[in-house]
Design an enzyme around this catalytic site. Sequence first.
Site, PDB file in Angstrom:
ATOM      1  N   GLU A  34      35.860 -11.318 -71.623  1.00  0.00           N
ATOM      2  CA  GLU A  34      35.535 -12.747 -71.554  1.00  0.00           C
ATOM      3  C   GLU A  34      36.706 -13.473 -70.890  1.00  0.00           C
ATOM      4  O   GLU A  34      37.858 -13.284 -71.288  1.00  0.00           O
ATOM      5  CB  GLU A  34      35.275 -13.288 -72.971  1.00  0.00           C
ATOM      6  N   GLN A  35      36.381 -14.326 -69.913  1.00  0.00           N
ATOM      7  CA  GLN A  35      37.461 -15.001 -69.182  1.00  0.00           C
ATOM      8  C   GLN A  35      38.186 -16.069 -70.010  1.00  0.00           C
ATOM      9  O   GLN A  35      39.359 -16.331 -69.809  1.00  0.00           O
ATOM     10  CB  GLN A  35      36.907 -15.633 -67.906  1.00  0.00           C
ATOM     11  N   ARG A 108      24.407 -23.981 -80.773  1.00  0.00           N
ATOM     12  CA  ARG A 108      24.812 -22.834 -79.930  1.00  0.00           C
ATOM     13  C   ARG A 108      26.000 -22.100 -80.533  1.00  0.00           C
ATOM     14  O   ARG A 108      26.076 -20.877 -80.495  1.00  0.00           O
ATOM     15  CB  ARG A 108      25.230 -23.332 -78.537  1.00  0.00           C
ATOM     16  N   TYR A 217      16.584 -33.425 -82.795  1.00  0.00           N
ATOM     17  CA  TYR A 217      16.183 -32.568 -83.922  1.00  0.00           C
ATOM     18  C   TYR A 217      17.413 -32.247 -84.761  1.00  0.00           C
ATOM     19  O   TYR A 217      18.545 -32.315 -84.264  1.00  0.00           O
ATOM     20  CB  TYR A 217      15.495 -31.286 -83.434  1.00  0.00           C
ATOM     21  N   ASP A 294      21.543 -15.501 -67.900  1.00  0.00           N
ATOM     22  CA  ASP A 294      21.591 -16.509 -66.830  1.00  0.00           C
ATOM     23  C   ASP A 294      22.051 -15.936 -65.493  1.00  0.00           C
ATOM     24  O   ASP A 294      21.745 -16.505 -64.449  1.00  0.00           O
ATOM     25  CB  ASP A 294      22.538 -17.651 -67.225  1.00  0.00           C
TER      26      ASP A 294
END
Length: 390
Positions: A34-35, A108, A217, A294
Amino acid sequence: MSGSNPILISGGGIGGLVTAYALAQKGFAVRVFEQAPEFKEVGAGIQLGPNIFRVLEKIGLKDEVLADAHIPPSQEMRDAVTGKLITNIPLNGAFRERFGQPYAVIHRADIHSRFLKACQSSKLITLETSRRVDSYEDHGDRVTVTLEGGERADGCALIGCDGMWSKIRERIVGDGRPRVSGHIAYRGVLTRDQVPADLWRPDVVLWAGPRCHFVHYPLRRGELYNLVAVFHSDQYEEGWNTEGNKELLWNHFKGLRPEVLRLLELIDTWRMWVLCDREPVKNWTQGRVALLGDSAHPMLQYLAQGACMATEDAVVLAEKVAAQPNDLPAAFKAYQQERYLRTARVQIMARVYGEFYHARGVTAELRDMAVGGRTAEQSYDGIAWLYGGP
Ligand SMILES: Cc1cc2nc3c(=O)[nH]c(=O)nc-3n(C[C@H](O)[C@H](O)[C@H](O)COP(=O)(O)OP(=O)(O)OC[C@H]3O[C@@H](n4cnc5c(N)ncnc54)[C@H](O)[C@@H]3O)c2cc1C
């Protein structure tokens, strides 16, 4: 599989972590680069259709994800100018029976941290931060990645989970910059006590306005309240999560219902996402290298499916690799074959939904007639291709 080389993953977002976990569950060693200096998700809420829970159940993470989620009783659409109810689709009872899984909303950061904990609990997964993958070489029998600073690492394969601006995609697909949709999302989160009692709703509520819409929500078992305001703008900025300009937001939302404006007023600092996607393609793999999430099929958020599709990808990829561990290029092709049409359909339909939400005049009238005239069962039929899969 070639020797004891691990499978390398570039990117430790939602897609990278769930892929690492799904592969480890099948017995494969994985190394995640992971960067960023830490494994962390920014942003706000995301919606999770029943399709993600079907695959999370397969890898034993359904209950973990649900533990932090909120289950909205319905999804409602209202006219943001008149306040008129356009449609209300129940998400419990008959919905649950039809699709066999819940509909949930989650922060998230919560889903990402559940995936991170699952990865940390596996001896087969190595998690490395501040490690940017700059390039790779596919030698035919193994892959070497070059990290920022020049260090190299060998693996039996490489999976590019490096998102919308993927470096790995640049090599495999080479389709340049993402397509700017002309839509911008501003997102903010409130605590429950910041929301006036008459405005707090347990449901997913979407206010459809001319060239804009607003969604709210609850999140985190109802402790937080998620707000998303989307409007048309030609601004383009690479990367996500910069600060939004409040004045620009007001210019687009003035004149809308007081319920909308009162909620918008409560957010001090908006985070901004310039919404992009790409044309669907079917060449996500090349030899021992594959794209996922993605990086493979970036989509607009209007069907609320980017993270769901990345999770489906992960589980399918792990199944294909487990079925052909000695021929990873063939396993990757089988994964691509199973996934490209489904994800392409979501990419295309998300654009259509975006147009629908922002409709004006006659188009809006037609939308209201089409969705407002449906029974709940007919609404479920309309989305069964997505929620009934994969
Ligand atoms: C406004 C908005 C609302 C959304 N709502 C929903 C929703 O309701 N439901 C839903 O399912 N989805 C939703 N999504 C989509 C979802 O957030 C994404 O599809 C999902 O996060 C994609 O995950 P990913 O892991 O593929 O990519 P990313 O989350 O972009 O992760 C990529 C990771 O790779 C790292 N990285 C990048 N380059 C490198 C490199 N060279 N080397 C090492 N690491 C690298 C990055 O730092 C990052 O951690 C929404 C998106 C937006 C913008």
